[in-house]
Design a protein around this motif. Sequence first.
Motif, mmCIF file in Angstrom:
data_model
loop_
_atom_site.group_PDB
_atom_site.id
_atom_site.type_symbol
_atom_site.label_atom_id
_atom_site.label_comp_id
_atom_site.label_asym_id
_atom_site.label_seq_id
_atom_site.Cartn_x
_atom_site.Cartn_y
_atom_site.Cartn_z
ATOM 1 N N ARG B 8 72.896 50.191 52.534
ATOM 2 C CA ARG B 8 71.824 50.127 51.533
ATOM 3 C C ARG B 8 72.354 49.605 50.201
ATOM 4 O O ARG B 8 71.694 48.821 49.527
ATOM 5 N N PHE B 9 73.565 50.042 49.846
ATOM 6 C CA PHE B 9 74.172 49.538 48.612
ATOM 7 C C PHE B 9 74.354 48.022 48.699
ATOM 8 O O PHE B 9 74.039 47.285 47.771
ATOM 9 N N LEU B 10 74.852 47.587 49.853
ATOM 10 C CA LEU B 10 75.095 46.148 49.999
ATOM 11 C C LEU B 10 73.800 45.356 49.915
ATOM 12 O O LEU B 10 73.743 44.289 49.311
ATOM 13 N N ALA B 11 72.750 45.910 50.524
ATOM 14 C CA ALA B 11 71.463 45.216 50.493
ATOM 15 C C ALA B 11 70.949 45.126 49.063
ATOM 16 O O ALA B 11 70.480 44.074 48.610
ATOM 17 N N ARG B 12 71.095 46.254 48.325
ATOM 18 C CA ARG B 12 70.616 46.244 46.955
ATOM 19 C C ARG B 12 71.438 45.265 46.112
ATOM 20 O O ARG B 12 70.930 44.528 45.282
ATOM 21 N N ARG B 13 72.754 45.271 46.384
ATOM 22 C CA ARG B 13 73.618 44.381 45.626
ATOM 23 C C ARG B 13 73.239 42.916 45.878
ATOM 24 O O ARG B 13 73.215 42.097 44.954
ATOM 25 N N ARG B 14 72.915 42.615 47.133
ATOM 26 C CA ARG B 14 72.554 41.238 47.442
ATOM 27 C C ARG B 14 71.271 40.865 46.702
ATOM 28 O O ARG B 14 71.140 39.758 46.176
ATOM 29 N N LEU B 15 70.352 41.816 46.645
ATOM 30 C CA LEU B 15 69.082 41.569 45.963
ATOM 31 C C LEU B 15 69.314 41.266 44.474
ATOM 32 O O LEU B 15 68.774 40.304 43.922
ATOM 33 N N VAL B 16 70.140 42.126 43.854
ATOM 34 C CA VAL B 16 70.439 41.937 42.428
ATOM 35 C C VAL B 16 71.080 40.568 42.199
ATOM 36 O O VAL B 16 70.713 39.822 41.293
ATOM 37 N N ASP B 17 72.025 40.246 43.081
ATOM 38 C CA ASP B 17 72.735 38.978 42.943
ATOM 39 C C ASP B 17 71.759 37.805 42.986
ATOM 40 O O ASP B 17 71.805 36.902 42.155
ATOM 41 N N ARG B 18 70.864 37.857 43.967
ATOM 42 C CA ARG B 18 69.885 36.761 44.108
ATOM 43 C C ARG B 18 68.967 36.703 42.896
ATOM 44 O O ARG B 18 68.665 35.627 42.392
ATOM 45 N N ALA B 19 68.515 37.882 42.450
ATOM 46 C CA ALA B 19 67.579 37.919 41.319
ATOM 47 C C ALA B 19 68.239 37.334 40.075
ATOM 48 O O ALA B 19 67.640 36.519 39.352
ATOM 49 N N MET B 20 69.503 37.730 39.823
ATOM 50 C CA MET B 20 70.195 37.222 38.640
ATOM 51 C C MET B 20 70.366 35.717 38.733
ATOM 52 O O MET B 20 70.186 34.988 37.758
ATOM 53 N N ARG B 21 70.716 35.264 39.930
ATOM 54 C CA ARG B 21 70.910 33.836 40.128
ATOM 55 C C ARG B 21 69.622 33.074 39.818
ATOM 56 O O ARG B 21 69.623 32.054 39.126
ATOM 57 N N ALA B 22 68.509 33.609 40.331
ATOM 58 C CA ALA B 22 67.220 32.951 40.116
ATOM 59 C C ALA B 22 66.860 32.952 38.632
ATOM 60 O O ALA B 22 66.398 31.941 38.082
ATOM 61 N N MET B 23 67.138 34.085 37.950
ATOM 62 C CA MET B 23 66.817 34.160 36.528
ATOM 63 C C MET B 23 67.622 33.145 35.722
ATOM 64 O O MET B 23 67.106 32.491 34.805
ATOM 65 N N MET B 24 68.907 33.045 36.067
ATOM 66 C CA MET B 24 69.741 32.103 35.315
ATOM 67 C C MET B 24 69.311 30.671 35.555
ATOM 68 O O MET B 24 69.316 29.840 34.639
ATOM 69 N N PHE B 25 68.922 30.379 36.799
ATOM 70 C CA PHE B 25 68.442 29.032 37.070
ATOM 71 C C PHE B 25 67.192 28.759 36.235
ATOM 72 O O PHE B 25 67.045 27.692 35.639
ATOM 73 N N ALA B 26 66.319 29.764 36.189
ATOM 74 C CA ALA B 26 65.081 29.601 35.416
ATOM 75 C C ALA B 26 65.405 29.315 33.952
ATOM 76 O O ALA B 26 64.802 28.436 33.316
ATOM 77 N N ALA B 27 66.398 30.050 33.414
ATOM 78 C CA ALA B 27 66.782 29.840 32.015
ATOM 79 C C ALA B 27 67.282 28.416 31.805
ATOM 80 O O ALA B 27 66.941 27.758 30.820
ATOM 81 N N ALA B 28 68.105 27.947 32.762
ATOM 82 C CA ALA B 28 68.636 26.587 32.619
ATOM 83 C C ALA B 28 67.507 25.570 32.725
ATOM 84 O O ALA B 28 67.535 24.521 32.079
ATOM 85 N N PHE B 29 66.498 25.911 33.524
ATOM 86 C CA PHE B 29 65.412 24.962 33.732
ATOM 87 C C PHE B 29 64.485 24.884 32.524
ATOM 88 O O PHE B 29 63.758 23.907 32.376
#
Lengths: 306, 302
Positions: B8-29
């Motif tokens: 469950r920790f790993l799943a949550r961590r993956r989710l956070v990682d993806r969300a942060m990645r998407a947010m940063m891409f949005a900022a760059a865009f």
Amino acid sequence: MTDISQLSEAEIIRSARRSEKRFALLGLSVLSLTMLVLLTLIIDFMVDGLGRIDYDFLTSFPSRRPNDAGILSAWVGSALVMIVTAALAVPLGVAAGLYLEEYAPKNLITNLIEINVTNLAGVPSIIYGLLALGLFIQMFGLGQTIFVAGLTLALLILPIIIVATREAVRSIPQEVREAAFALGADKWQTVGGYILPAARPGILTGAIVGMSRAIGETAPIITIGALTFIAFLPPSPVGPEFPFINFDWLGSPFTVMPIQMFNWVSRPQAGFHVNAAATGLILLAMTLLMNAGAIWLRYKLRRAMR
Amino acid sequence: MPLLVSPRFLARRRLVDRAMRAMMFAAAFVSVLVTMGIVYVLVSESVRFFAQVSMLDFLTDTQWTPVFQDKHFGIMTLVSGTLMTSGIALLVAVPAGTILAIYLSEFAPPALREIIKPFLELIAGVPTVAFGYFALLFLTPLFQTFIPGLAGFNLLVPGIVMGIMILPYIVSVSEDAMRAVPNTLREGAYALGYTRLQTGVKVVIPGALSGITAAYMLGMSRAVGETMVVAIAAGQQAKIALNPLEGAATITAYIVQISLGDVPHDSIAYLTIFAAGLTLFLMTLTFNVIAFVLRRKYREVY
């Protein structure tokens, strides 16, 4: 040019040395002339404006009579606009910088974003003002408010913060990333836990330079249509009742120090020119201090890295 | 080996990682969205402008009187003022900037360089409105004492002040280009008996030419887009600028002038500032693109 075939070796060397010295002197004199201009500018502002700065000047509203006029609404407006600008530009710029440096795959979109950031850095500030006028004010109907001014200036300094973040992140040794990955951290844990904290001083430097640019920026705010005669303050951000904070000030009309100064310079009466010089002196002191702070921070940082 | 990390920790961590990645891409865009917004606003309002004024008049008329009864829309008046002030700025900044850049990259001891570069940054940090005040109320009266016929509003003084303002950029970009020239070339020149000055002029400048030209282009682009100095000190009279001792409006000064007045949103005067803005944007874009291509070139060479 002398025909060197006519000269002895010693003469050639001597003439070469002479032109070397002459050029070094030329370089130094160009440099001193530039320094002299900056110094003259500072002294000119001091002579014209220093005597005008007192408690009343800082706590009075603009007035038709130059001697009664002050910059209360202007400095409060500047401070509030800067809060909006910092709150928008720093998170956006840092996130964008991190993305470009740590995440971005080498593809067309990344290339597009990079070229775009370079280009935006070269767009004149008044064009950002037209963007705000056409899009935020006319199309979205956001009005000539503190929020729109802060947003416009945030977009204006975004490239500065992105570039500073990228440089700060790039200077972090690859070993930091590898060590974090080796301990089982994933990408975000590495970036958020190690890269970002290590890059903080560099980012701070960029943020200070960006804010000092924003605080002196006049043209885009004029285009938005900031009023020059504001004899009231925006609603206070902190209130006596729960929840103690309100955001009504974001939608308030405003003026800022550079606008107030520009307004006073454009008037014919000498009394207003004195007010303009006093405002300019405060503005100058703030931007020079901020820039000097950023330079000092960068210097400390470079020493710490060695 | 027992599993130490819960799925469950790993799943949550993956989710956070993806969300942060998407947010940063949005900022760059966001930066791309800003450019799109700028182009959209300028083009759409200019289209409305050109529905009322023909492009031919816009480019060939020699008068600019959008707020008068007899309306003329000859942008070349404003362009001429802009090019005159920017040209004067380059006449100041190109020689001074090139000399300073050679001095910094070939002559100055490292300690001196460490002092000079931050000092130049300080100049770049001075608010432009302060330079405007300085141009109008200090330099113009000073210059009037030895240049007879210099008007209170003129193009000469703002041009010179702008030259000082763009000097730091020109020095910094061209010095970067000069320092990118490999030391082996310098050493080769020294071995042939060249002095530092000869090395600078005959080896380093040709080697860094594309970067130095890029610096001039960036400086030109800044001067063209500079607003407050000309809005304060160059006057607001739109005319074909031929005499630098007299005042004339630039594109940027005109936009400021109209923005200060109360112009109804649907009037032709409102639309003119976007047409003028589009012209300005295209001018700076041209210089920026040339600079971008040139800088990329010198990065490839070394």
